[in-house]
Write an enzyme that holds these catalytic residues in place. Structure first.
Site, mmCIF file in Angstrom:
data_model
loop_
_atom_site.group_PDB
_atom_site.id
_atom_site.type_symbol
_atom_site.label_atom_id
_atom_site.label_comp_id
_atom_site.label_asym_id
_atom_site.label_seq_id
_atom_site.Cartn_x
_atom_site.Cartn_y
_atom_site.Cartn_z
ATOM 1 N N CYS A 1 0.880 -1.157 0.000
ATOM 2 C CA CYS A 1 0.000 0.000 0.000
ATOM 3 C C CYS A 1 0.919 1.209 0.000
ATOM 4 O O CYS A 1 2.131 1.082 0.145
ATOM 5 C CB CYS A 1 -0.839 0.028 1.273
ATOM 6 S SG CYS A 1 -1.747 -1.497 1.543
ATOM 7 N N ASN B 1 1.238 -0.396 5.838
ATOM 8 C CA ASN B 1 1.559 -1.130 4.613
ATOM 9 C C ASN B 1 2.259 -2.409 5.039
ATOM 10 O O ASN B 1 3.325 -2.353 5.637
ATOM 11 C CB ASN B 1 2.489 -0.277 3.736
ATOM 12 C CG ASN B 1 3.106 -1.074 2.594
ATOM 13 O OD1 ASN B 1 2.514 -2.020 2.107
ATOM 14 N ND2 ASN B 1 4.293 -0.674 2.173
ATOM 15 N N GLY B 2 1.638 -3.559 4.762
ATOM 16 C CA GLY B 2 2.260 -4.822 5.150
ATOM 17 C C GLY B 2 1.208 -5.798 5.637
ATOM 18 O O GLY B 2 0.014 -5.627 5.386
ATOM 19 N N GLU C 1 -1.744 -8.436 -18.350
ATOM 20 C CA GLU C 1 -1.904 -7.604 -17.157
ATOM 21 C C GLU C 1 -2.627 -6.292 -17.420
ATOM 22 O O GLU C 1 -3.287 -5.786 -16.521
ATOM 23 C CB GLU C 1 -0.576 -7.380 -16.429
ATOM 24 C CG GLU C 1 0.434 -6.555 -17.137
ATOM 25 C CD GLU C 1 1.717 -6.396 -16.318
ATOM 26 O OE1 GLU C 1 1.671 -6.365 -15.087
ATOM 27 O OE2 GLU C 1 2.782 -6.279 -16.946
ATOM 28 N N TRP D 1 -3.802 -1.675 -1.193
ATOM 29 C CA TRP D 1 -3.905 -2.881 -2.008
ATOM 30 C C TRP D 1 -4.301 -3.965 -1.023
ATOM 31 O O TRP D 1 -3.530 -4.333 -0.144
ATOM 32 C CB TRP D 1 -2.558 -3.195 -2.650
ATOM 33 C CG TRP D 1 -2.618 -4.337 -3.614
ATOM 34 C CD1 TRP D 1 -3.028 -4.294 -4.909
ATOM 35 C CD2 TRP D 1 -2.244 -5.698 -3.351
ATOM 36 N NE1 TRP D 1 -2.937 -5.541 -5.468
ATOM 37 C CE2 TRP D 1 -2.466 -6.420 -4.543
ATOM 38 C CE3 TRP D 1 -1.767 -6.375 -2.244
ATOM 39 C CZ2 TRP D 1 -2.212 -7.793 -4.654
ATOM 40 C CZ3 TRP D 1 -1.521 -7.736 -2.340
ATOM 41 C CH2 TRP D 1 -1.739 -8.421 -3.544
ATOM 42 N N GLU E 1 7.320 -12.277 -21.903
ATOM 43 C CA GLU E 1 7.112 -10.902 -21.454
ATOM 44 C C GLU E 1 5.988 -10.237 -22.250
ATOM 45 O O GLU E 1 5.156 -9.517 -21.696
ATOM 46 C CB GLU E 1 8.440 -10.129 -21.572
ATOM 47 C CG GLU E 1 8.393 -8.659 -21.258
ATOM 48 C CD GLU E 1 7.937 -8.325 -19.836
ATOM 49 O OE1 GLU E 1 7.799 -9.222 -18.994
ATOM 50 O OE2 GLU E 1 7.680 -7.125 -19.590
ATOM 51 N N ARG F 1 1.200 1.815 -5.870
ATOM 52 C CA ARG F 1 1.411 0.780 -4.863
ATOM 53 C C ARG F 1 0.118 0.060 -4.487
ATOM 54 O O ARG F 1 0.139 -0.929 -3.761
ATOM 55 C CB ARG F 1 2.030 1.384 -3.598
ATOM 56 C CG ARG F 1 3.338 2.104 -3.842
ATOM 57 C CD ARG F 1 3.885 2.652 -2.561
ATOM 58 N NE ARG F 1 4.161 1.585 -1.626
ATOM 59 C CZ ARG F 1 5.276 0.873 -1.612
ATOM 60 N NH1 ARG F 1 6.227 1.129 -2.485
ATOM 61 N NH2 ARG F 1 5.443 -0.087 -0.733
ATOM 62 N N LYS G 1 2.269 -1.984 -8.083
ATOM 63 C CA LYS G 1 3.613 -1.857 -8.640
ATOM 64 C C LYS G 1 4.659 -2.608 -7.810
ATOM 65 O O LYS G 1 5.530 -3.268 -8.340
ATOM 66 C CB LYS G 1 3.976 -0.372 -8.732
ATOM 67 C CG LYS G 1 5.293 -0.099 -9.407
ATOM 68 C CD LYS G 1 5.206 -0.368 -10.891
ATOM 69 C CE LYS G 1 6.527 -0.209 -11.590
ATOM 70 N NZ LYS G 1 6.533 -0.935 -12.879
ATOM 71 N N HIS H 1 3.995 -29.382 -29.205
ATOM 72 C CA HIS H 1 3.761 -30.300 -28.088
ATOM 73 C C HIS H 1 2.487 -29.959 -27.326
ATOM 74 O O HIS H 1 2.311 -30.373 -26.188
ATOM 75 C CB HIS H 1 4.968 -30.301 -27.140
ATOM 76 C CG HIS H 1 6.221 -30.770 -27.799
ATOM 77 N ND1 HIS H 1 6.462 -32.090 -28.095
ATOM 78 C CD2 HIS H 1 7.284 -30.084 -28.281
ATOM 79 C CE1 HIS H 1 7.627 -32.205 -28.713
ATOM 80 N NE2 HIS H 1 8.155 -30.990 -28.838
ATOM 81 N N LYS I 1 2.595 -8.740 -20.624
ATOM 82 C CA LYS I 1 2.166 -7.338 -20.815
ATOM 83 C C LYS I 1 0.713 -7.288 -21.256
ATOM 84 O O LYS I 1 -0.066 -6.492 -20.752
ATOM 85 C CB LYS I 1 3.002 -6.635 -21.901
ATOM 86 C CG LYS I 1 4.395 -6.179 -21.564
ATOM 87 C CD LYS I 1 4.524 -5.092 -20.545
ATOM 88 C CE LYS I 1 4.449 -5.607 -19.149
ATOM 89 N NZ LYS I 1 5.631 -6.053 -18.502
#
Ligand code: M6R
Length: 615
Positions: free
Chosen positions: A2, A101-102, A495, A75, A488, A27, A610, A511, A492
């Site tokens: 957060c 935050n945590g 997300e 978050w 990657e 965040r 982030k 396969h 992208k």
């Protein structure tokens, strides 16, 4: 994961905190809240959703005066994102207010104890437990807030960056950190508290970064007093001068941070190798590598630990290190590595890659590796971040702040740093000829201009985005150095557009994934000239005969793929090991345009944040 902000001084706290929260929204942005003390009363307002929602709510709900306050952008971990679970949280008496935050891991047992003692909880959060624990300690022991915070934190298991305010002591804010970042900006008779320095950069260039297990009492009149949470010893504050400037953290005329950061890549890559790549002298200078050359040269292997995009950069590095420096490399998801009792010895070099330098799993993986005697080298972007400090040595990427949740310039600058290291080691080991080495240096120096050229495909990529924006699945294929780029590219797209996408090594297609291919399936194939080109062309033919739609990423002037593919996007020619720095550009642009066309929030995609400071 957060964002926290606080202010105590002589200005109006509200605009500072509000602006700070907007800067920290990367965040987390599930909910937001602010508590302000107006000299008499403590006013609190919070709401589900973004800081903009809070702004509307706040201004109609409470007076926004006062020169001390705290704010939070969340978050969600414990408790769904709703108004009640938003921070700040009051203690039962209403005297204390906290932002956090945590994660408090033992919150359930603490909560049970507090309930037995008559405490009532409104939210489902671990944070409300913590503020009541502090209140309980303060009341029972008849002690000051700082001491109560310290005693309470000694009962807590977990991670935190907190700020606590007591309406009866309006001249101080108590802060503490363990595992989550916390910076204190030092102004003239005013202090700023934040998860990083961006909320206060226009007010002061002086900051203290609290270390793990430190707490501080920030007093309007007396300044900052820091002590260790566990043994109570006093710590001399180390005031750093910040290098960040305001322009770097604003959008600079672009519609989104992500687009700005995509376009910043030529200069970011240049900044990454500035002063390190001395092509004329054929020298690579990296203090962190030079100082620890023996460790690298004696290493049995390199273990790379990282998450997400940084893990993809690690995969590219695996090819470079093995190919050029002939050192065996293992690339590990930090989250798996930390829990699987890995075999680590003193002869291992662990490279931890992290843009934020705060990713909890990567940090834990480092600590594990250190405990087994391995040498740990950090590749981080955020200066002074937890991982940068925890590593024995390291190299910054110097990409500048990356605000968009989807990593772009972090990826290319990480690859640049890792390439420099691999080249330096291959020279020291003698595994590369001097002509090949020089060739690599010259080609690397040309990359920023070639990235600029690759960015010229933007308009064309946009037309491709228009054609495919409504599909539900995408496949990305690449081989060798460009297999991680396929991963990657798929990440992208997932997300930020929420379209399902998979990255695969091109030859693995037969396969399994080949079964997915029909006339509705777009397949992005990275088919540059030097990377197993003929083999990838065969893969393209296999797709073609199953009527898949082919978007080829090819080297300028390519004709073979052009004949087979539905669309080709050209990138300039370079050596194979550097091609990911170019092939990734159109993939970033493709995901950006598709997400934008679908009306998605490009910079703040749902459910993400982030810096992932929770495991
Ligand atoms: O800050 P880090 O590089 O340690 O972050 C790792 C991942 O969380 C990050 O790369 C994530 O996957 C990005 N959203 C990808 O764009």
């Amino acid at each position: 994961m957060c964002g926290i902000v606080g202010y105590i001084g002589h200005r109006e706290a509200y605009p500072i905190i509000l602006k700070g929260l907007k800067r920290l929204e990367y965040r987390g942005y599930d909910s937001a809240g602010i508590a302000l003390f107006d000299g008499t009363d403590l006013k609190l307002s919070k709401t589900k959703g973004k800081v903009a929602n809070l702004e509307t709510k706040l201004e109609s709900e409470i007076t926004t005066h006062g020169s001390v306050g705290i704010g939070h952008t969340r978050w969600a971990t414990h408790g769904v994102p709703n108004d009640v679970n938003s921070h700040p949280h009051y203690s039962n008496s209403g005297d204390l207010v906290i932002i956090h935050n945590g994660i408090i891991e033992n919150y359930e047992s603490l909560k049970k104890e507090l309930i037995k003692r008559g405490y009532v909880f409104k939210s489902d959060t671990d944070t409300e437990v913590l503020v009541n624990l502090i209140e309980d300690v303060k009341k029972n022991e008849q002690i000051k807030l700082g001491k109560a915070v310290q005693i309470a934190l000694n009962q807590v298991v977990g991670a935190y960056a907190i700020a606590v305010f007591d309406r009866n002591k309006p001249n101080e804010i108590v802060v503490a950190r363990l595992g989550s970042p916390l910076a204190i900006g030092i102004g003239d008779d005013e202090f700023f508290i934040a998860s990083d320095a961006s909320p206060f950069i226009e007010y002061t260039k002086n900051a203290i970064y609290l270390e793990d297990e430190e707490m501080a009492i920030v007093r309007r009149d007396k300044g900052v007093k820091i002590r260790k949470i566990h043994d109570d010893s006093l710590v001399d504050p180390y005031v750093q001068e910040l290098q960040l400037n305001l322009e770097q953290i604003e959008k600079g005329g672009y519609d989104h941070f992500m687009l700005k950061e995509i376009y910043e890549q030529p200069s970011a890559i240049l900044d990454t190798f500035r002063g390190r790549l001395l092509t004329n002298e054929a020298i690579i200078k990296m203090a962190g590598v030079e100082d620890n050359m023996k460790k690298f040269l004696n290493a049995d292997r390199i273990i790379i630990v990282a998450c997400g995009t940084s893990w993809h950069a690690g995969l590219v590095a695996e090819y470079i290190f093995e190919d050029l420096a002939r050192i065996p490399v293992e690339v590990e998801y930090a989250s798996e590595f930390r829990y699987r009792n890995p075999i680590i010895t003193e002869k291992d070099v662990v490279i931890a890659i992290s843009q934020s330098g705060e990713t909890a799993d990567t940090l834990a993986a480092i600590k594990l590796a250190k405990s087994k005697g391995a040498f740990v080298f950090g590749v981080c972007n955020v200066v002074g971040s937890s991982i940068a400090r925890e590593a024995h040595a390291g190299a910054y990427t110097h990409a500048g702040p990356e605000i968009g949740v989807a990593s772009t310039k972090a990826f290319t600058t990480q690859i640049t740093v890792l390439t420099l290291i691999a080249l330096r080691l291959s020279r020291a080991k003698g595994t590369i000829s001097s002509s090949d080495y020089r060739h690599h240096l010259i080609e690397l120096e040309l990359i920023p201009d070639k990235v600029k050229k690759a960015l010229e495909s933007d308009d064309y990529v946009k037309t491709i985005a228009e054609i495919y924006k409504d599909v539900h699945n995408f496949l990305y294929l690449g081989r060798g150095y460009n297999f991680p780029v396929a991963l990657e590219g798929a990440l992208k797209l997932k997300e930020i557009s929420y379209i399902h996408a998979e990255g695969y090594p091109a030859a693995e297609m037969k396969h399994g994934p080949i079964a997915l291919i029909d006339e509705n399936m777009p397949i992005v194939v990275i088919a540059t000239k030097k990377g197993h080109y003929e083999k990838v062309v065969s893969n393209i033919q296999e797709i073609k005969s199953r009527k898949g739609k082919i978007i080829g990423i090819v080297t300028e002037g390519d004709t073979q793929v052009k004949e087979l593919a539905d669309h080709v996007i050209e990138v300039p020619e370079t050596i194979e090991s550097l091609s990911p720095l170019l092939t990734t550009i159109p993939l970033q642009l493709l995901s950006y345009h598709i997400a934008l066309m679908l009306g998605k929030n490009v910079d703040q995609p749902r459910n993400l944040a982030k810096a992932v400071t929770v495991e």
